[in-house]
Design a protein around this motif. Structure first.
Motif, mmCIF file in Angstrom:
data_model
loop_
_atom_site.group_PDB
_atom_site.id
_atom_site.type_symbol
_atom_site.label_atom_id
_atom_site.label_comp_id
_atom_site.label_asym_id
_atom_site.label_seq_id
_atom_site.Cartn_x
_atom_site.Cartn_y
_atom_site.Cartn_z
ATOM 1 N N LYS A 401 -34.279 83.125 46.026
ATOM 2 C CA LYS A 401 -32.822 83.028 45.952
ATOM 3 C C LYS A 401 -32.181 83.651 47.184
ATOM 4 N N VAL A 402 -32.670 84.822 47.577
ATOM 5 C CA VAL A 402 -32.131 85.503 48.759
ATOM 6 C C VAL A 402 -32.398 84.680 50.017
ATOM 7 N N ILE A 403 -33.619 84.172 50.148
ATOM 8 C CA ILE A 403 -33.968 83.378 51.327
ATOM 9 C C ILE A 403 -33.119 82.117 51.399
ATOM 10 N N THR A 404 -32.937 81.442 50.269
ATOM 11 C CA THR A 404 -32.158 80.199 50.258
ATOM 12 C C THR A 404 -30.726 80.438 50.712
ATOM 13 N N GLU A 405 -30.094 81.455 50.156
ATOM 14 C CA GLU A 405 -28.713 81.734 50.552
ATOM 15 C C GLU A 405 -28.647 82.173 52.008
ATOM 16 N N GLY A 406 -29.626 82.973 52.438
ATOM 17 C CA GLY A 406 -29.645 83.411 53.832
ATOM 18 C C GLY A 406 -29.793 82.258 54.800
ATOM 19 N N VAL A 407 -30.640 81.287 54.485
ATOM 20 C CA VAL A 407 -30.835 80.138 55.367
ATOM 21 C C VAL A 407 -29.579 79.267 55.414
ATOM 22 N N HIS A 408 -28.876 79.138 54.305
ATOM 23 C CA HIS A 408 -27.621 78.386 54.332
ATOM 24 C C HIS A 408 -26.586 79.057 55.237
ATOM 25 N N ARG A 409 -26.498 80.373 55.177
ATOM 26 C CA ARG A 409 -25.568 81.076 56.069
ATOM 27 C C ARG A 409 -26.032 80.967 57.519
ATOM 28 N N LEU A 410 -27.341 80.993 57.747
ATOM 29 C CA LEU A 410 -27.872 80.778 59.093
ATOM 30 C C LEU A 410 -27.452 79.418 59.627
ATOM 31 N N ALA A 411 -27.548 78.383 58.803
ATOM 32 C CA ALA A 411 -27.147 77.044 59.237
ATOM 33 C C ALA A 411 -25.672 77.005 59.631
ATOM 34 N N ASP A 412 -24.823 77.680 58.857
ATOM 35 C CA ASP A 412 -23.395 77.717 59.181
ATOM 36 C C ASP A 412 -23.160 78.382 60.534
ATOM 37 N N VAL A 413 -23.867 79.484 60.794
ATOM 38 C CA VAL A 413 -23.682 80.199 62.063
ATOM 39 C C VAL A 413 -24.187 79.367 63.232
ATOM 40 N N LEU A 414 -25.310 78.681 63.069
ATOM 41 C CA LEU A 414 -25.807 77.814 64.144
ATOM 42 C C LEU A 414 -24.800 76.723 64.478
ATOM 43 N N CYS A 415 -24.170 76.153 63.464
ATOM 44 C CA CYS A 415 -23.158 75.123 63.726
ATOM 45 C C CYS A 415 -21.965 75.707 64.481
ATOM 46 N N GLU A 416 -21.548 76.919 64.115
ATOM 47 C CA GLU A 416 -20.447 77.554 64.828
ATOM 48 C C GLU A 416 -20.808 77.846 66.275
ATOM 49 N N MET A 417 -22.012 78.351 66.497
ATOM 50 C CA MET A 417 -22.447 78.644 67.869
ATOM 51 C C MET A 417 -22.560 77.357 68.690
ATOM 52 N N ARG A 418 -23.061 76.313 68.073
ATOM 53 C CA ARG A 418 -23.166 75.016 68.754
ATOM 54 C C ARG A 418 -21.786 74.503 69.159
ATOM 55 N N ASP A 419 -20.818 74.630 68.243
ATOM 56 C CA ASP A 419 -19.487 74.086 68.481
ATOM 57 C C ASP A 419 -18.589 75.041 69.281
ATOM 58 N N GLY A 420 -19.090 76.256 69.518
ATOM 59 C CA GLY A 420 -18.302 77.221 70.280
ATOM 60 C C GLY A 420 -17.113 77.770 69.526
ATOM 61 N N THR A 421 -17.198 77.783 68.214
ATOM 62 C CA THR A 421 -16.092 78.273 67.408
ATOM 63 C C THR A 421 -16.327 79.716 67.016
ATOM 64 N N ALA A 422 -15.234 80.452 66.825
ATOM 65 C CA ALA A 422 -15.318 81.848 66.443
ATOM 66 C C ALA A 422 -15.677 81.952 64.966
ATOM 67 N N PRO A 423 -16.307 83.047 64.548
ATOM 68 C CA PRO A 423 -16.653 83.215 63.136
ATOM 69 C C PRO A 423 -15.415 83.352 62.276
#
Length: 423
Positions: A401-423
């Protein structure tokens, strides 16, 4: 306060240790439940493994306490454990060992520290370094040397594979070009990647060690014959130039600090003397517990039936989760291999930086480990500066459960970094 040069080196806070202290401070107290910690290096709490060690320690307290707990013991290791190790490796691999081939220490990291002090550093033949034949490797190795610039790493060959995978390979020619080798040290399977030495790799390293008359330390903390957390491609070999290091830590007993080395007496004698001069000996109740589970087959049974299947399934689960959740238009890659305590990820884009990822995930209550800490001075190693800062490590010790939620948040951050958007 004035520190010596070696004191200054050893009193310093390594990059990874500062990360671990940040994790501890952030998760302390009532706020801990809200954090998703994918940075830990502890083995997973597998009930069968815990029960085995509890039983073995209980037996040792009941039957061995007077001898093990109330008396000093031999610096080389307790008679019970040294004899058990010799018998175990004879049964398992046919090795013929005597006490002169075995040294027990308070964890295999202490054994490696002793070897670094004995075989590397300033000497009559000039400066000799601890050389890691293939980085990235266990970050704790970088704290083994008591003098600055005493450790060096050799960049790997990097092979891209299909389906968001890649793997490292040993660059033996680059290693051979080094003239400053005092000792070589490598984990197999490795932390953080899980990569394991092949038979040709091990033979090449062994031949180089023999040619240079230096020891090759092979750290089997994750490998064979126990705990087999990650894929093992080559079983340990007994050779005059090889010092094999083993540990109970990743087999489920990290808190008791017991490990041992096997090698030629020319290397074991100074290691035993170093233990005598520094720590006297490893904790003896833990030594007796390890002797018991080696002798009666419990450790082999638990490795086969619980530890190896657990991590193989956990790695499969996380690999499928990453494939499903991480953005397909990002060039992310996971190091290939079955099992292991970690996933090692590489995001090959100029916009990606491992410490930026760390800070952005921390804002979302997720911890990972930046990749740069597993390389030795990557800025000074040709071809590694960019790669080292584009990697990071995920631990598989947390629950799904912890890993699954952590990976979903990781995916969100990668998309933000890719798009150059602030958190």
């Amino acid at each position: 306060m004035r520190l010596s040069l070696s004191g200054t080196k050893m009193a310093g806070l390594s990059g990874l240790r500062s990360i671990m202290e940040d994790v501890a401070a952030s998760t302390a107290g009532a706020s801990a439940d809200g954090w998703l910690n994918l940075s830990v290096g502890n083995p997973a709490p597998i009930p069968v493994v815990r029960d085995m060690w509890r039983a073995a320690l209980t037996e040792s307290i009941a039957e061995d306490f007077d001898e093990a707990g109330c008396r000093y013991g031999p610096s080389r290791g307790s008679h019970a454990l040294v004899e058990s190790v010799a018998d175990y490796f004879h049964r398992t691999y046919g090795w013929r060992l005597g006490p002169e081939n075995i040294v027990v220490g308070p964890g295999s990291q202490m054994v490696c520290f002793a070897a670094a002090a004995l075989f590397a550093g300033p000497g009559v033949h000039g400066e000799r370094r601890i050389v890691l034949p293939m980085v990235p490797d266990y970050t704790g190795y970088q704290g083994l040397c008591m003098n600055d610039d005493g450790i060096a790493g050799v960049a790997p060959l990097i092979h891209r594979e299909e389906d968001h995978r890649f793997r490292y390979a040993l660059d033996i020619e680059a290693l051979r070009r080094r003239e400053d080798i005092g000792t070589m040290l490598i984990s197999s399977p490795g932390n953080p990647t899980g990569r394991a030495l092949s038979r040709p790799d091990l033979e090449a390293l062994t031949a180089l060690a023999a040619e240079r008359e230096v020891p090759l330390l092979v750290d089997h903390a994750y490998g064979a014959p126990f705990p087999r957390i990650a894929e093992v491609r080559t079983e340990p070999v007994l050779h005059d130039s090889v010092v094999n290091c083993f540990s109970a830590s990743k087999a489920g007993l990290p808190g008791e600090r017991v490990g041992f080395a096997i090698g030629h007496p020319k290397y074991m004698a100074p290691l035993a003397a170093f233990m005598s001069n520094s720590v006297l000996h490893a904790p003896q109740l833990a030594q007796h517990a390890l002797a018991r589970v080696l002798a009666d087959g419990r450790l082999d049974e638990t490795t086969r039936d619980a530890i190896t299947p657990y991590y193989r399934e956990k790695k499969r689960f996380v690999a499928e989760l990453l494939d499903e959740v991480l953005p397909g238009d990002v060039d992310w890659r996971m190091h290939s291999g079955d099992g292991g305590m970690f996933c090692w990820l590489w995001v090959d884009h100029p916009w990606f930086d491992d410490t930026t990822l760390y800070e952005r995930l921390k804002e979302r209550n997720v911890f990972v480990v930046p990749g740069r800490h597993f390389f030795v001075e990557p800025r000074l190693t040709p071809g590694l500066a960019d790669h080292a800062t584009r990697c990071f490590r995920l631990s598989l010790s947390a629950n799904e459960k912890v890993i699954t939620e952590g990976v979903h948040r990781l995916a969100d951050v990668l998309c933000e970094m890719r798009d150059g958007t602030a958190p």
